[in-house]
Every structure is written in C-alpha cells, then in structure tokens.
Design an enzyme around this catalytic site. Structure first.
Site, PDB file in Angstrom:
ATOM      1  N   HIS A  96       0.512  -1.302   0.207  1.00  0.00           N
ATOM      2  CA  HIS A  96      -0.308   0.165  -0.023  1.00  0.00           C
ATOM      3  C   HIS A  96       0.436   1.076   0.044  1.00  0.00           C
ATOM      4  O   HIS A  96       0.688   2.457   1.053  1.00  0.00           O
ATOM      5  CB  HIS A  96      -0.914   0.238   1.388  1.00  0.00           C
ATOM      6  CG  HIS A  96      -1.972  -1.427   1.553  1.00  0.00           C
ATOM      7  ND1 HIS A  96      -2.612  -1.530   0.410  1.00  0.00           N
ATOM      8  CD2 HIS A  96      -2.026  -2.019   2.066  1.00  0.00           C
ATOM      9  CE1 HIS A  96      -3.597  -2.095   0.718  1.00  0.00           C
ATOM     10  NE2 HIS A  96      -3.344  -2.889   1.735  1.00  0.00           N
ATOM     11  N   ASP A 270      -6.788   1.993   3.561  1.00  0.00           N
ATOM     12  CA  ASP A 270      -5.152   1.240   3.603  1.00  0.00           C
ATOM     13  C   ASP A 270      -4.493   2.058   2.488  1.00  0.00           C
ATOM     14  O   ASP A 270      -3.428   2.411   2.291  1.00  0.00           O
ATOM     15  CB  ASP A 270      -5.155  -0.434   3.709  1.00  0.00           C
ATOM     16  CG  ASP A 270      -6.040  -0.680   2.570  1.00  0.00           C
ATOM     17  OD1 ASP A 270      -6.829  -0.172   2.272  1.00  0.00           O
ATOM     18  OD2 ASP A 270      -6.235  -1.804   2.232  1.00  0.00           O
TER      19      ASP A 270
HETATM   20  N1  LIG Z   1      -9.178  -1.521   5.439  1.00  0.00           N
HETATM   21  C1  LIG Z   1      -8.295  -3.213   5.670  1.00  0.00           C
HETATM   22  O1  LIG Z   1      -8.663  -3.774   6.352  1.00  0.00           O
HETATM   23  C2  LIG Z   1      -9.069  -3.451   3.998  1.00  0.00           C
HETATM   24  C3  LIG Z   1      -8.739  -4.862   3.907  1.00  0.00           C
HETATM   25  C4  LIG Z   1      -8.789  -5.131   2.113  1.00  0.00           C
HETATM   26  C5  LIG Z   1      -9.125  -4.670   1.272  1.00  0.00           C
HETATM   27  N2  LIG Z   1      -9.027  -3.216   1.937  1.00  0.00           N
HETATM   28  C6  LIG Z   1      -9.631  -2.114   0.530  1.00  0.00           C
HETATM   29  O2  LIG Z   1     -10.346  -1.650   0.645  1.00  0.00           O
HETATM   30  C7  LIG Z   1     -10.181  -1.432  -0.571  1.00  0.00           C
HETATM   31  C8  LIG Z   1     -11.041  -1.733  -2.169  1.00  0.00           C
HETATM   32  O3  LIG Z   1     -10.850  -3.049  -2.298  1.00  0.00           O
HETATM   33  P1  LIG Z   1     -11.966  -4.517  -3.010  1.00  0.00           P
HETATM   34  O4  LIG Z   1     -11.088  -5.334  -3.219  1.00  0.00           O
HETATM   35  O5  LIG Z   1     -13.509  -3.885  -2.794  1.00  0.00           O
HETATM   36  O6  LIG Z   1     -11.750  -3.317  -4.887  1.00  0.00           O
HETATM   37  P2  LIG Z   1     -12.111  -3.781  -5.711  1.00  0.00           P
HETATM   38  O7  LIG Z   1     -11.677  -3.516  -7.159  1.00  0.00           O
HETATM   39  O8  LIG Z   1     -12.414  -5.404  -5.792  1.00  0.00           O
HETATM   40  O9  LIG Z   1     -13.956  -2.775  -5.943  1.00  0.00           O
HETATM   41  C9  LIG Z   1     -13.265  -1.618  -5.393  1.00  0.00           C
HETATM   42  C10 LIG Z   1     -14.299  -0.589  -6.404  1.00  0.00           C
HETATM   43  O10 LIG Z   1     -14.553   1.212  -6.428  1.00  0.00           O
HETATM   44  C11 LIG Z   1     -14.878   1.174  -7.568  1.00  0.00           C
HETATM   45  N3  LIG Z   1     -14.743   2.545  -7.701  1.00  0.00           N
HETATM   46  C12 LIG Z   1     -13.611   3.336  -7.760  1.00  0.00           C
HETATM   47  N4  LIG Z   1     -13.804   4.574  -8.276  1.00  0.00           N
HETATM   48  C13 LIG Z   1     -15.071   4.848  -8.252  1.00  0.00           C
HETATM   49  C14 LIG Z   1     -16.161   5.890  -7.356  1.00  0.00           C
HETATM   50  N5  LIG Z   1     -15.088   7.173  -7.638  1.00  0.00           N
HETATM   51  N6  LIG Z   1     -17.455   5.761  -7.244  1.00  0.00           N
HETATM   52  C15 LIG Z   1     -17.667   4.575  -6.504  1.00  0.00           C
HETATM   53  N7  LIG Z   1     -16.427   3.717  -6.825  1.00  0.00           N
HETATM   54  C16 LIG Z   1     -15.592   3.465  -7.927  1.00  0.00           C
HETATM   55  C17 LIG Z   1     -14.408   0.617  -8.612  1.00  0.00           C
HETATM   56  O11 LIG Z   1     -15.460   0.371 -10.295  1.00  0.00           O
HETATM   57  C18 LIG Z   1     -14.292  -1.279  -7.951  1.00  0.00           C
HETATM   58  O12 LIG Z   1     -15.718  -2.591  -8.319  1.00  0.00           O
HETATM   59  C19 LIG Z   1      -8.950  -1.017  -1.346  1.00  0.00           C
HETATM   60  O13 LIG Z   1      -8.546  -0.430  -1.242  1.00  0.00           O
HETATM   61  C20 LIG Z   1      -8.660  -2.118  -0.420  1.00  0.00           C
HETATM   62  O14 LIG Z   1      -7.089  -2.731  -0.824  1.00  0.00           O
HETATM   63  C21 LIG Z   1      -8.809  -2.045   3.316  1.00  0.00           C
END
Ligand SMILES: NC(=O)c1ccc[n+]([C@@H]2O[C@H](COP(=O)([O-])OP(=O)(O)OC[C@H]3O[C@@H](n4cnc5c(N)ncnc54)[C@H](O)[C@@H]3O)[C@@H](O)[C@H]2O)c1
Length: 372
Positions: A96, A270
C-alpha cells in the site's frame, strides 16, 4: 531458497503470513523456512506445529530477516523492520505504498525488492491476493459499523434491521467490488435498507444478479452519493483504483449531512482513505468523532478474524510464494506477468506507475529495473 516468516508488528495484527500446512509445501519443494517464535500463536498455530512441518524456529525478528532471501509477511514492513532491508532481499507482503510514503522512501533508499500482494493481477484483471482480505474486511465493516451505531458506543442507538413497526436503517456502500459486495451481503442479511454505488456498470449488474431488487444498485456520481449519504445511518467506503491513492469520493459536506450518531467505515483507508474527513486509526483505538459522525479507519481490519484471514491468505499467496522460491525472485518476476505488475521497488527504482503518480516520484518500467 531461504524464506522468512516474522511475527507481525502492526498494532493488534494477529495474522501470520503462512499456516504450518503452507510452510510444509515450501519445505516439500526443498526450501528452508524460518519462522519467528510465536508468529502463529495468536491464531492457534503453535511453534510445535511449525517445527513438526520442518520449519526452523528463529528466536528474534533479526534472525528471521537476516537469514532470509525472501521475506513473506502480511502487512507492510513496520518501522522496527526497516533496518533489515538490503538490496539482495525480496519482501512479499501487502505494501500500500501510495498511502505510505515513508515506507516507500526506506524501501527505495535501501534498494530492497518489494512485491505488493494487493497488486498481483490475473490476466482478466482480478486481484487474487487482495480479494480474500477484501471479502473479510467488507463483512467486518458492517459488524463494526453496527456495533458503533449502538447507544453505549455513542451511536444513534439503531439496529440495522429495525424492529416490528420500526423502519430498517439505511446503509450506503460506495464501491461495489469485492469488499463492497461482501458488506452488502451482511448488511442485507441483517435486514438493512441497502444502497450500493459504483462507476462500473458491470459491478452493478453483479449486485443485481445477486440481490435482485432487494438492494438499490445506483450509478455513482457525487450527487448520487450525497443523496444516499444524507439518509444513511451507516456509510461504507469501499472504492479502489489499483495502486493509486483512494479517490476522495466522500466530501466533508456529505459527512456533515448524515444524521448525528451515524457511522462511517472507510475500508479504503489502507490506500489513504476515500473521504475528505478520513484518517487512519488502529485496532486498539479504532474510532474518532467528527461532525457528529463516528469514523472508523482501521487498515488491518481482517486481523479481527485473524484465523479465518490467515487461512484464506495462505491459500491465495502460496502458489506465488512457491513460484518465487522455485524459480528465484528475479526469474519469477520475469516469467510471470501476474507478479511483474506487482513489483513496486527494485534496486532503488519505483516500478508501479500509479504508486509513482500518487507519491509524485520518478517511475521506471519493471522490465527496465529487472535487467539492470
Ligand atoms: N481496511 C482494511 O483492512 C482492508 C482490507 C482489505 C481490503 N481493503 C481495501 O479495500 C479497498 C477496496 O478493495 P476491493 O478489493 O473491494 O476493491 P475492488 O477493486 O474489488 O472494488 C473497488 C470498486 O471501487 C469502484 N470505484 C472506483 N472509483 C469509484 C468511484 N469514484 N465511485 C464509486 N466506485 C468507484 C471500482 O469500480 C470497483 O468496483 C481497497 O483499498 C483495499 O485495499 C482494506
């Protein structure tokens, strides 16, 4: 190859990078696996289990790092680990870097090779090492959000599913990817009135085919997010642009418009957070209040279900760890496009374009860094 598995140092991080079964696979292929004493203790994988599988137990963090050619861990390196970076070492973990400029700087200065779990990508665009953690974080976002909605936690005092004669709570999820849809599944299962937004119509189709008309799947624009947020007791940010800092899709005005005592969970924390009001919190102090809204911004949410997460992560990472160990890191990066796109740092060069843009640093193509 000599592979190291340290005990994680991030606050309350209880996951471990490989289960004893996973380590056994590496040993079967002729590799040596150093595991720090107590690395799996919090998830009920004892030192004896690792020993039985043939691992070499290391009594200190230094011993693991110093003995390793390939260091496999869960979260980005902790500041106590920076001193062990060196040019002939490869670190394979969540990185990240777009949201962690100081980690990027030490990795570049030390010339360590860094391959980011979250950027390993299949030919069809999937992120197979991020997916299992996103699924778990998505599910936990609703559990945590509903907990902070309770009266004793300074919340609005609401149940997501309402009660006989009382309306359901409104939940808005921005981002309908892996974590967003997992959050949707739990919020819907708890009886909430759910709206989920995305800019990718295919993601909205997936929501439709899973939930039919039980959930509102809405094309994401700033006014659409604003309308949904103003009526929501729980707002969840789940957007991602791979590698890049999270886009700030939730403005301060949207947060201010939410009812007092509402909760905002930023899963995208993250990657720097997707709201103007976001800031990182930790598992031992997970929330803060701003504009009457409880903010939750933990970057290692899956550690709350650490055993489930450890097993899910091992199944996902093991094929790639094996590839790196069997071929050698440089050769594996050259042979595998999936790994090459996840290369972030090598010999002092930053090799991911989105990370470089987010950090405003020079970018070098992975191919170029690999032949230097
Ligand atoms: N906090 C934590 O502990 C933790 C754990 C796992 C993953 N994450 C994070 O969660 C986040 C999401 O991961 P994911 O695997 O679901 O990603 P993903 O790629 O499966 O989904 C993300 C979605 O966001 C959409 N998107 C992008 N820009 C957008 C906007 N302006 N408006 C609306 N939608 C938009 C994309 O089209 C996509 O469908 C990432 O940053 C990942 O690193 C955090």
């Amino acid at each position: 190859m000599r592979i190291g598995i340290p005990r994680e140092r991030k606050t309350l991080e209880k996951r471990v990078a490989l289960t004893p079964d996973g380590a056994a696979q590496l040993i079967k292929h002729g590799h040596t696996v150093f595991v720090e004493v107590g690395a799996g203790e919090a998830v009920d994988f004892s030192d004896d289990e690792y020993r039985t599988m043939g691992c070499t137990m290391a009594s200190s963090l230094e011993e693991v790092w110093a003995n390793s050619e390939l260091l496999v861990k869960v979260k980005e390196p902790h500041e106590s680990e920076y001193q062990y970076f060196r040019p002939d070492l490869t670190v394979f973990s969540f990185l990240h870097l777009a949201g962690l400029p100081e980690v990027a700087k030490v990795m570049l200065d030390s010339k360590v090779t860094g391959i980011a779990y979250e950027l390993v990508q299949t030919e069809d665009g999937r992120l197979p090492l991020l997916e299992p953690m996103s699924e778990i974080a998505g599910k936990l976002s609703v559990l945590n959000g509903s907990y902070y909605l309770l009266s004793q936690n300074q919340g609005r005092g609401m149940l997501l599913g309402g009660a006989l004669g009382v309306a359901r709570a409104q939940v808005t999820i921005v981002g309908a990817g892996i974590s967003g849809r997992a959050a949707c599944e739990v919020a819907y299962g708890m009886g909430a009135d759910v709206t989920i937004l995305d800019i990718d119509i295919r993601k909205l189709e997936m929501v439709k085919s899973q939930f039919g008309n039980q959930v509102s799947a809405v094309f994401s624009t700033p006014p659409a997010i604003a309308r949904a947020a103003a009526e929501s007791s729980l707002l969840i940010g789940a957007v991602l642009v791979p590698g890049a800092a999270a886009p700030k899709v939730i403005s301060r005005e949207m947060i201010e418009s939410m009812p007092k005592g509402s909760v905002f969970v930023d899963i995208s924390m993250d990657q720097g957070g997707c709201a103007e009001t976001s800031r990182a919190t930790s598992l031992d102090d997970p929330v803060f209040e701003l504009d009457g809204v409880t903010h939750y911004g933990v970057c290692n949410m899956p550690s709350q279900a650490a055993r489930t997460a450890t097993m899910a992560l091992t199944s996902a990472t093991l094929p790639y760890v094996l590839q790196l160990a069997n071929l050698g890191c440089r050769e594996a990066l050259q042979a595998s496009p999936r790994l090459k796109v996840a290369l972030n740092t090598m010999a002092g060069k930053l090799t991911n374009l989105e990370v470089a843009k987010s950090l405003k640093l020079d970018f070098t193509e992975a191919e170029v860094a690999l032949i230097q």
